[in-house]
Write a protein that holds these residues in place. Structure first.
Motif, mmCIF file in Angstrom:
data_model
loop_
_atom_site.group_PDB
_atom_site.id
_atom_site.type_symbol
_atom_site.label_atom_id
_atom_site.label_comp_id
_atom_site.label_asym_id
_atom_site.label_seq_id
_atom_site.Cartn_x
_atom_site.Cartn_y
_atom_site.Cartn_z
ATOM 1 N N GLY A 48 4.418 -3.532 -5.164
ATOM 2 C CA GLY A 48 4.876 -2.155 -5.249
ATOM 3 C C GLY A 48 6.258 -1.977 -5.814
ATOM 4 O O GLY A 48 6.905 -0.952 -5.586
ATOM 5 N N TYR A 91 -1.556 7.807 -2.556
ATOM 6 C CA TYR A 91 -1.783 8.242 -3.930
ATOM 7 C C TYR A 91 -2.693 9.465 -3.976
ATOM 8 O O TYR A 91 -3.506 9.704 -3.074
ATOM 9 C CB TYR A 91 -2.434 7.120 -4.757
ATOM 10 C CG TYR A 91 -1.538 5.938 -5.001
ATOM 11 C CD1 TYR A 91 -0.709 5.878 -6.111
ATOM 12 C CD2 TYR A 91 -1.516 4.868 -4.097
ATOM 13 C CE1 TYR A 91 0.124 4.778 -6.336
ATOM 14 C CE2 TYR A 91 -0.687 3.776 -4.309
ATOM 15 C CZ TYR A 91 0.127 3.738 -5.427
ATOM 16 O OH TYR A 91 0.941 2.674 -5.644
ATOM 17 N N ASP A 138 -0.757 2.082 -8.953
ATOM 18 C CA ASP A 138 0.279 2.136 -9.980
ATOM 19 C C ASP A 138 -0.263 1.857 -11.378
ATOM 20 O O ASP A 138 0.417 2.116 -12.367
ATOM 21 C CB ASP A 138 1.392 1.129 -9.667
ATOM 22 C CG ASP A 138 2.264 1.579 -8.502
ATOM 23 O OD1 ASP A 138 2.113 2.731 -8.061
ATOM 24 O OD2 ASP A 138 3.088 0.767 -8.028
ATOM 25 N N PRO A 159 5.810 2.928 -0.765
ATOM 26 C CA PRO A 159 4.954 1.982 -0.042
ATOM 27 C C PRO A 159 5.324 1.904 1.428
ATOM 28 O O PRO A 159 6.501 1.944 1.792
ATOM 29 C CB PRO A 159 5.216 0.654 -0.766
ATOM 30 C CG PRO A 159 5.624 1.057 -2.144
ATOM 31 C CD PRO A 159 6.412 2.327 -1.977
ATOM 32 N N ARG A 170 2.013 8.255 -7.013
ATOM 33 C CA ARG A 170 2.407 8.039 -5.622
ATOM 34 C C ARG A 170 2.846 9.356 -4.998
ATOM 35 O O ARG A 170 3.597 10.116 -5.587
ATOM 36 C CB ARG A 170 3.559 7.051 -5.537
ATOM 37 C CG ARG A 170 3.189 5.602 -5.752
ATOM 38 C CD ARG A 170 4.386 4.732 -5.402
ATOM 39 N NE ARG A 170 4.225 3.369 -5.889
ATOM 40 C CZ ARG A 170 5.171 2.448 -5.824
ATOM 41 N NH1 ARG A 170 6.356 2.768 -5.297
ATOM 42 N NH2 ARG A 170 4.953 1.227 -6.281
ATOM 43 N N ASP A 199 8.855 7.495 -7.644
ATOM 44 C CA ASP A 199 7.866 7.817 -6.624
ATOM 45 C C ASP A 199 8.101 9.226 -6.105
ATOM 46 O O ASP A 199 9.201 9.758 -6.151
ATOM 47 C CB ASP A 199 7.978 6.846 -5.439
ATOM 48 C CG ASP A 199 7.674 5.418 -5.859
ATOM 49 O OD1 ASP A 199 6.944 5.262 -6.853
ATOM 50 O OD2 ASP A 199 8.181 4.494 -5.207
ATOM 51 N N CYS A 210 -0.986 -0.963 -4.221
ATOM 52 C CA CYS A 210 -0.162 -0.532 -5.353
ATOM 53 C C CYS A 210 -0.634 -1.125 -6.674
ATOM 54 O O CYS A 210 -0.428 -0.527 -7.731
ATOM 55 C CB CYS A 210 1.303 -0.897 -5.106
ATOM 56 S SG CYS A 210 2.073 0.078 -3.789
ATOM 57 N N TRP A 240 0.854 -1.191 0.000
ATOM 58 C CA TRP A 240 0.000 0.000 0.000
ATOM 59 C C TRP A 240 0.893 1.244 0.000
ATOM 60 O O TRP A 240 1.928 1.269 0.677
ATOM 61 C CB TRP A 240 -0.891 0.048 1.238
ATOM 62 C CG TRP A 240 -2.009 -0.949 1.268
ATOM 63 C CD1 TRP A 240 -1.900 -2.305 1.310
ATOM 64 C CD2 TRP A 240 -3.411 -0.658 1.290
ATOM 65 N NE1 TRP A 240 -3.131 -2.896 1.353
ATOM 66 C CE2 TRP A 240 -4.083 -1.910 1.348
ATOM 67 C CE3 TRP A 240 -4.164 0.521 1.276
ATOM 68 C CZ2 TRP A 240 -5.475 -1.997 1.386
ATOM 69 C CZ3 TRP A 240 -5.556 0.427 1.326
ATOM 70 C CH2 TRP A 240 -6.191 -0.811 1.362
ATOM 71 N N ALA A 241 0.480 2.257 -0.749
ATOM 72 C CA ALA A 241 1.193 3.531 -0.764
ATOM 73 C C ALA A 241 0.176 4.664 -0.833
ATOM 74 O O ALA A 241 -1.013 4.439 -1.106
ATOM 75 C CB ALA A 241 2.160 3.597 -1.944
#
Length: 310
Positions: free
Chosen positions: A290, A172, A237, A248, A244, A298, A233, A169-170
């Motif tokens: 990710g 966004y 992505d 992540p 991003r 990123d 992601c 998970w990141a």
């Protein structure tokens, strides 16, 4: 020895092969899926039956005696013959058919599984797919579903399967969005997720623009510019227009599992589906975890607002 060998079962040869390959009983037990004590007891019984030791016990492990080398070589030849016959007969067996009910979430289905299921159906036209989406846990013991594709770090002990990937998970947002603006997050039905707890603890109420009860709904909100949010992601992505805002976050990651009930694991239509999804998910692991390259790198914003390229 020849008279005794005729009474040996194939499982005895598998036992000899496992101990010869691993050179210790715990590893052999793990390879065979049985208890350490069972391996010890069965090996003693085989050696008693043959009237000769097959292994010498040393501190460094179990080594084959001359008789053991002969038995291990025989086990390898039998295994090769069984594999060859199985492979030949499998080409003659009827193709798997019937219906498979799959339980998963809407985001995993739409952004990960759908093209995989299309390829699976192309290869297995006799299998019909019945999809059930939602975040509630279904009871596979009651046949609410045959296969579950779930993001969880604690799969039910009543199910069997494989860990296919680790979902990263990141953070966004759309172009021009940053962490100082509005946020969106998941709702109370997913309050157990760390990303939800983070948003509740770190985002002031006046900057929380909305809550959504599905990850897919949250992703659409981010894409619409309502606010920034943490997303898997494999969604963030892949969606055009999202970028991003940070690398992540390992603490938010969760395992992606392919699960079924033990009674169904050897059912041809279930087995072929799980094998197909396992192979296809493995091919997509860089995206899921990710690690897929992103144009421009990123974007990570430090607390002071400075921008750094990852």
């Amino acid at each position: 020895m020849k008279e005794a060998a005729r009474t040996l079962a194939w499982d005895d040869f598998r036992l000899i092969d496992a101990v010869a390959a691993t050179r210790n009983l715990p590893a052999a037990a793990a390879r065979l899926g049985i208890d350490h004590s069972t391996v010890f007891r069965r090996l003693k019984a085989v050696e008693a039956l043959l009237g000769t030791p097959l292994f010498e016990r040393h501190r460094s492990g179990y080594t084959l005696t001359p008789a053991g080398e002969e038995m291990a070589a025989l086990a390898a030849r039998v295994d090769e013959d069984i594999t060859a016959v199985t492979r030949r007969l499998s080409g003659q067996a009827p193709a798997p058919s019937g219906e498979v009910r799959i339980a998963t979430s809407d985001s995993i289905l739409s952004d990960l599984l759908m093209p995989m299921l299309a390829r699976f159906r192309e290869a297995n036209p006799a299998i019909r797919l019945d999809l059930v989406t939602g975040n509630a846990a279904l009871n596979l013991s009651r046949r609410d579903a045959d296969v579950a594709v779930r993001a969880t770090d604690s799969p039910p002990e009543t199910l069997v399967g494989r860990r296919a990937a680790r979902i990263a998970w990141a953070l966004y947002g759309v172009e021009g969005a940053d962490q100082e603006g509005d946020w969106v997050c998941l709702g109370d039905n997913l309050a157990g997720l760390k990303v939800v707890r983070f948003a509740r603890a770190a985002v002031p109420p006046d900057r929380l623009a909305g809550r959504f009860d599905t990850v897919l709904g949250l992703a659409h909100a981010v894409a619409a510019g309502i606010g920034v949010a943490h997303l898997p992601c494999f969604i963030g992505d892949a969606w055009p227009g999202l970028r991003r805002l940070a690398a992540p976050e390992p603490d938010y990651a969760s395992d992606l599992w392919l699960l079924t009930h033990p009674d169904l694991r050897h059912t041809p239509r279930v087995r072929v589906l799980m094998d197909s999804l396992g192979e296809q998910i493995a091919a997509r692991r860089p995206l899921i975890e990710g690690q897929a390259p992103r144009p421009g790198g990123d974007v990570a914003r430090a607390p002071g607002g400075d921008v750094a390229r990852a």
